[in-house]
Enzyme design. Structure first.
Site, PDB file in Angstrom:
ATOM      1  N   SER A 245     -29.646  10.905   0.123  1.00 43.62           N
ATOM      2  CA  SER A 245     -29.076  10.072  -0.940  1.00 43.62           C
ATOM      3  C   SER A 245     -29.240   8.579  -0.621  1.00 43.62           C
ATOM      4  CB  SER A 245     -27.588  10.402  -1.089  1.00 43.62           C
ATOM      5  OG  SER A 245     -26.984   9.479  -1.962  1.00 43.62           O
ATOM      6  N   SER A 247     -27.263   6.445  -2.064  1.00 44.97           N
ATOM      7  CA  SER A 247     -25.957   5.836  -2.357  1.00 44.97           C
ATOM      8  C   SER A 247     -25.285   5.174  -1.151  1.00 44.97           C
ATOM      9  CB  SER A 247     -25.022   6.866  -2.981  1.00 44.97           C
ATOM     10  OG  SER A 247     -25.537   7.278  -4.212  1.00 44.97           O
ATOM     11  N   LYS A 301     -20.943  18.231 -10.668  1.00 44.14           N
ATOM     12  CA  LYS A 301     -20.577  17.273 -11.720  1.00 44.14           C
ATOM     13  C   LYS A 301     -19.639  17.874 -12.772  1.00 44.14           C
ATOM     14  CE  LYS A 301     -24.517  14.168 -11.346  1.00 44.14           C
ATOM     15  NZ  LYS A 301     -25.612  13.468 -12.009  1.00 44.14           N
ATOM     16  N   ASN A 322     -19.811  11.874 -12.800  1.00 43.61           N
ATOM     17  CA  ASN A 322     -20.550  11.578 -11.566  1.00 43.61           C
ATOM     18  C   ASN A 322     -19.811  10.547 -10.713  1.00 43.61           C
ATOM     19  OD1 ASN A 322     -21.017   9.246 -13.040  1.00 43.61           O
ATOM     20  ND2 ASN A 322     -22.997   8.914 -12.075  1.00 43.61           N
ATOM     21  N   ALA A 362     -33.102  20.355 -20.141  1.00 44.31           N
ATOM     22  CA  ALA A 362     -31.791  20.487 -20.791  1.00 44.31           C
ATOM     23  C   ALA A 362     -30.723  20.701 -19.728  1.00 44.31           C
ATOM     24  CB  ALA A 362     -31.821  21.655 -21.771  1.00 44.31           C
ATOM     25  N   GLY A 364     -28.238  18.696 -16.422  1.00 42.57           N
ATOM     26  CA  GLY A 364     -27.162  17.707 -16.351  1.00 42.57           C
ATOM     27  C   GLY A 364     -27.611  16.313 -16.768  1.00 42.57           C
ATOM     28  N   ALA A 365     -28.749  15.858 -16.245  1.00 39.14           N
ATOM     29  CA  ALA A 365     -29.194  14.492 -16.553  1.00 39.14           C
ATOM     30  C   ALA A 365     -29.542  14.371 -18.033  1.00 39.14           C
ATOM     31  CB  ALA A 365     -30.389  14.132 -15.685  1.00 39.14           C
ATOM     32  N   LEU A 449     -36.947  10.079 -14.928  1.00 38.93           N
ATOM     33  CA  LEU A 449     -35.682  10.016 -14.181  1.00 38.93           C
ATOM     34  C   LEU A 449     -35.836  10.280 -12.680  1.00 38.93           C
ATOM     35  CD1 LEU A 449     -34.406   9.694 -16.879  1.00 38.93           C
ATOM     36  CD2 LEU A 449     -32.950  11.663 -16.461  1.00 38.93           C
ATOM     37  N   GLY A 472     -37.140   6.189 -12.388  1.00 39.59           N
ATOM     38  CA  GLY A 472     -35.765   6.676 -12.203  1.00 39.59           C
ATOM     39  C   GLY A 472     -34.926   5.740 -11.347  1.00 39.59           C
TER      40      GLY A 472
HETATM   41  P1  NAP Z   1     -30.722  20.147 -13.574  1.00 37.32           P
HETATM   42  O1  NAP Z   1     -29.350  20.089 -14.141  1.00 37.32           O
HETATM   43  O2  NAP Z   1     -31.069  21.168 -12.561  1.00 37.32           O
HETATM   44  O3  NAP Z   1     -31.736  20.275 -14.817  1.00 37.32           O
HETATM   45  C1  NAP Z   1     -33.126  20.327 -14.622  1.00 37.32           C
HETATM   46  C2  NAP Z   1     -33.807  20.650 -15.936  1.00 37.32           C
HETATM   47  O4  NAP Z   1     -35.205  20.678 -15.668  1.00 37.32           O
HETATM   48  C3  NAP Z   1     -33.431  21.999 -16.517  1.00 37.32           C
HETATM   49  O5  NAP Z   1     -33.506  21.953 -17.910  1.00 37.32           O
HETATM   50  C4  NAP Z   1     -34.522  22.907 -15.944  1.00 37.32           C
HETATM   51  O6  NAP Z   1     -34.792  24.016 -16.737  1.00 37.32           O
HETATM   52  C5  NAP Z   1     -35.703  21.978 -16.019  1.00 37.32           C
HETATM   53  N1  NAP Z   1     -36.736  22.396 -15.075  1.00 37.32           N
HETATM   54  C6  NAP Z   1     -36.552  22.611 -13.755  1.00 37.32           C
HETATM   55  N2  NAP Z   1     -37.726  22.971 -13.194  1.00 37.32           N
HETATM   56  C7  NAP Z   1     -38.639  22.983 -14.189  1.00 37.32           C
HETATM   57  C8  NAP Z   1     -40.016  23.292 -14.243  1.00 37.32           C
HETATM   58  N3  NAP Z   1     -40.685  23.655 -13.154  1.00 37.32           N
HETATM   59  N4  NAP Z   1     -40.643  23.201 -15.434  1.00 37.32           N
HETATM   60  C9  NAP Z   1     -39.967  22.844 -16.524  1.00 37.32           C
HETATM   61  N5  NAP Z   1     -38.651  22.552 -16.560  1.00 37.32           N
HETATM   62  C10 NAP Z   1     -38.001  22.611 -15.394  1.00 37.32           C
HETATM   63  O7  NAP Z   1     -31.111  18.751 -12.895  1.00 37.32           O
HETATM   64  P2  NAP Z   1     -30.643  17.293 -13.366  1.00 37.32           P
HETATM   65  O8  NAP Z   1     -29.450  16.867 -12.615  1.00 37.32           O
HETATM   66  O9  NAP Z   1     -30.615  17.270 -14.845  1.00 37.32           O
HETATM   67  O10 NAP Z   1     -31.853  16.403 -12.812  1.00 37.32           O
HETATM   68  C11 NAP Z   1     -33.110  16.393 -13.459  1.00 37.32           C
HETATM   69  C12 NAP Z   1     -33.960  15.284 -12.849  1.00 37.32           C
HETATM   70  O11 NAP Z   1     -33.328  14.028 -13.093  1.00 37.32           O
HETATM   71  C13 NAP Z   1     -34.097  15.408 -11.336  1.00 37.32           C
HETATM   72  O12 NAP Z   1     -35.384  14.997 -10.975  1.00 37.32           O
HETATM   73  C14 NAP Z   1     -33.069  14.414 -10.822  1.00 37.32           C
HETATM   74  O13 NAP Z   1     -33.404  13.900  -9.548  1.00 37.32           O
HETATM   75  C15 NAP Z   1     -33.166  13.320 -11.871  1.00 37.32           C
HETATM   76  N6  NAP Z   1     -31.949  12.488 -11.949  1.00 37.32           N
HETATM   77  C16 NAP Z   1     -32.100  11.164 -11.761  1.00 37.32           C
HETATM   78  C17 NAP Z   1     -31.003  10.337 -11.837  1.00 37.32           C
HETATM   79  C18 NAP Z   1     -31.205   8.878 -11.619  1.00 37.32           C
HETATM   80  O14 NAP Z   1     -30.230   8.152 -11.399  1.00 37.32           O
HETATM   81  N7  NAP Z   1     -32.417   8.411 -11.706  1.00 37.32           N
HETATM   82  C19 NAP Z   1     -29.735  10.864 -12.116  1.00 37.32           C
HETATM   83  C20 NAP Z   1     -29.605  12.241 -12.332  1.00 37.32           C
HETATM   84  C21 NAP Z   1     -30.737  13.054 -12.243  1.00 37.32           C
HETATM   85  P3  NAP Z   1     -34.049  25.422 -16.437  1.00 37.32           P
HETATM   86  O15 NAP Z   1     -32.622  25.193 -16.758  1.00 37.32           O
HETATM   87  O16 NAP Z   1     -34.755  26.344 -17.321  1.00 37.32           O
HETATM   88  O17 NAP Z   1     -34.272  25.684 -14.959  1.00 37.32           O
END
Ligand code: NAP
Length: 509
Positions: A245, A247, A301, A322, A362, A364-365, A449, A472
């Site tokens: 992290s 943070s 979260k 968060n 779809a 958390g982010a 992101l 991101g």
């Molecule tokens: P999450 O809750 O696990 O959601 C991930 C999403 O991506 C789900 O819809 C998942 O689909 C989909 N996915 C995962 N693997 C995939 C693949 N191989 N092909 C297609 N779709 C796929 O994760 P999250 O917290 O939303 O995070 C998503 C991204 O945002 C991560 O890279 C995270 O590091 C980034 N993020 C960045 C920040 C920032 O401050 N920049 C903050 C939060 C998150 P399924 O549900 O079908 O598995």
């Protein structure tokens, strides 16, 4: 400021390497622990007398206080050692400021000549929960300092080690509590503020002598372990994987710049219920660490929400928080991801009303992105691969959700593309871009992101297509700035936070 010491252990196969490491450790260390068990047995053969000049050369290499340690394999040392070899070493009359010996029987037998004696117990198995018998045994030894170092898998397992510190104080003994492993890092950072005799920091990243050891430079520069006291407000990131992290680097730099007595620590939490019950909630907690707030990351979260006294409207709408602020034991939840996402987007594009936005993923982010995009009047379509999740997402957030098997779809009808999947992230997906430069023609902006790396395959494809990009990293910084403002009620030192995150990113490339 506390009275604790920072100890840097050094380990090398030859005396010359060991001395070179001692010289490097002097920069940070109040005490240097020399691991004589690391030396090659051919150079440090305890069956003859040739080892004594080697010892003398090493011991004379520094004026910094030194701990001699000769740890056998079964106690986590680097070398197989017989009892006779160990006794030869300890009975030799060679003196250092401190000695660390693992065995209470050996302590009785050895003619100790060092300044202070540390009697230590190590358990690398992460299975010993009842430490009382070990403590009682160590407490009877002729030693001024007791050290208990046990491996933990859960953040709450470290509580047992921590509590022994209170008993040692009552018994007028100095104590060194170490919970090894990622989940035990809090004991290494907060120990000195709570009266621990010393904490260990590695010479550098990659030179750890125990699991979970933090680099000495970070203990000083990032966590300021010797400046902390019991009044220090403690913040932390809670998640099941927090070792990489950003943070701690961002928020500790901000606290220093703002002159606030606070520290931000990594808290690897797997069992969120046990963590809140045993470490946070006033009625049931077993330790008083002065927690003032948390950054919350995956997978907690949503599950943390049940512990909160209140949740802000954004958090309620998204269904996830968060950020937690603790004030007079009242826990308030916030979501700063939405703010972190929309702020850089509006800076680049201005008005978002009517903007056609495609969001990939779809999870958390995506929830935070969609909520804030809709609030700004954007026309949002989500692309997801799981039918069940897609339909519940559509009904909760009132947006179109298109099912796509491999995330390939016609993007040219959209102004903005947001990647809210891990595609492109360091590790398994790092070479994957969901779309190519050709696909992206006509799009105004791509927001990826993913934070690690900064330059993802998707960002590179977008640049190739001449499309504006937001990495991101921008969201990470903006959401952290908002967290700082929630926790402190002050304007955040934005430039300092940005510089700290960039420097960390450079150092971990
Ligand atoms: P999450 O809750 O696990 O959601 C991930 C999403 O991506 C789900 O819809 C998942 O689909 C989909 N996915 C995962 N693997 C995939 C693949 N191989 N092909 C297609 N779709 C796929 O994760 P999250 O917290 O939303 O995070 C998503 C991204 O945002 C991560 O890279 C995270 O590091 C980034 N993020 C960045 C920040 C920032 O401050 N920049 C903050 C939060 C998150 P399924 O549900 O079908 O598995």
């Amino acid at each position: 400021m506390n009275n604790g010491k920072l100890c840097v252990p050094v380990c090398a196969a030859t005396a010359d390497e060991l001395i070179a490491n001692i010289k490097r450790a002097e920069k940070f260390a109040d005490v240097i622990e020399v691991r004589f068990d690391c030396l090659d047995p051919n150079e440090f053969d305890l069956r003859g007398h040739e080892w004594i000049p080697v010892w003398t050369k090493i011991a004379n290499a520094t004026r910094t206080d030194m701990i001699s340690t000769l740890r056998p394999l079964e106690q986590g040392g680097y070398r197989s050692l017989s009892n006779d070899e160990r006794l030869t070493f300890w009975n030799s009359g060679c003196q250092t400021d401190l000695c660390d010996i693992e065995d209470t029987d050996l302590i009785e037998q050895a003619a100790w000549t060092c300044g202070k004696r540390i009697v230590s117990h190590h358990d690398f198995s992460a299975t010993a929960h009842d430490l009382n018998p070990h403590y009682l045994r160590l407490n009877t030894a002729q030693a001024e300092i007791i050290k208990v170092a046990v491996h933990v898998n859960e953040v709450t397992d470290a509580i047992e080690v921590w509590k022994l510190g209170e008993r040692a104080k009552v018994g007028n003994k100095e104590f060194i509590p170490i919970a090894m492993g990622e989940a035990g890092k809090w004991t290494r950072i907060l120990g000195l503020a709570h009266g621990a005799y010393l904490t260990y920091g590695s010479l550098e990243r990659g030179k750890e002598t125990a699991d979970g050891q933090i680099a000495a430079k970070d203990l000083i520069d990032v966590y300021r372990v010797k400046e902390l006291d019991k009044q220090t407000k403690v913040y932390g990131v809670i998640g099941d994987s927090v070792s990489s992290s950003f943070s701690p680097y961002i928020h500790n730099a901000a606290f220093v710049a703002a002159g606030i007595n606070a520290v931000f620590i990594p808290l690897q939490v797997k069992n969120i219920d046990a963590f809140f019950r045993r470490m946070v909630l006033p009625a049931t907690r077993e330790v008083e660490l002065n927690f003032a707030g948390f950054a919350v990351t995956m997978p907690h979260k949503q599950s943390v929400m049940k512990y909160l006294d209140e949740i802000d409207s954004v958090g309620e709408k998204i269904g996830a928080v968060n950020t937690i602020a603790i004030d007079d034991d009242k826990l308030s939840g916030y979501n700063t991801d939405a703010h972190g996402f929309i702020t850089p987007l509006k800076t680049r594009l201005g008005e978002l009303n009517g903007m056609r936005a495609a969001v990939l993923g779809a999870g958390g982010a995506a929830r935070a992105c969609v909520t804030s995009l809709k609030q700004e009047g954007a026309d949002v379509t989500v692309f997801a691969r799981d039918e069940r999740k897609a339909s519940s997402f559509a009904s909760k957030f009132g947006c179109r959700v298109n099912l796509v098997s491999n995330l390939k779809f016609e993007i040219s009808n959209f102004d903005v593309l947001v990647n809210a999947t891990p595609l492109g992230m360091k590790g398994e997906f790092e070479t994957i871009s969901p779309l190519t430069a050709d696909d992206l023609k006509g799009v105004k902006l791509v927001f990826d992101l993913v934070t690690r790396p900064n330059d993802t395959p998707l960002i590179r494809e977008a640049k190739q297509a001449g499309v504006a990009t937001v990495p991101g990293f921008e969201m990470l910084i903006e959401q952290a700035i908002k967290q700082f403002e929630i926790w402190t009620g002050r304007d955040a030192p934005k430039d300092v936070m940005r510089a700290a995150a960039l420097s960390r990113m450079e150092n971990t490339k």
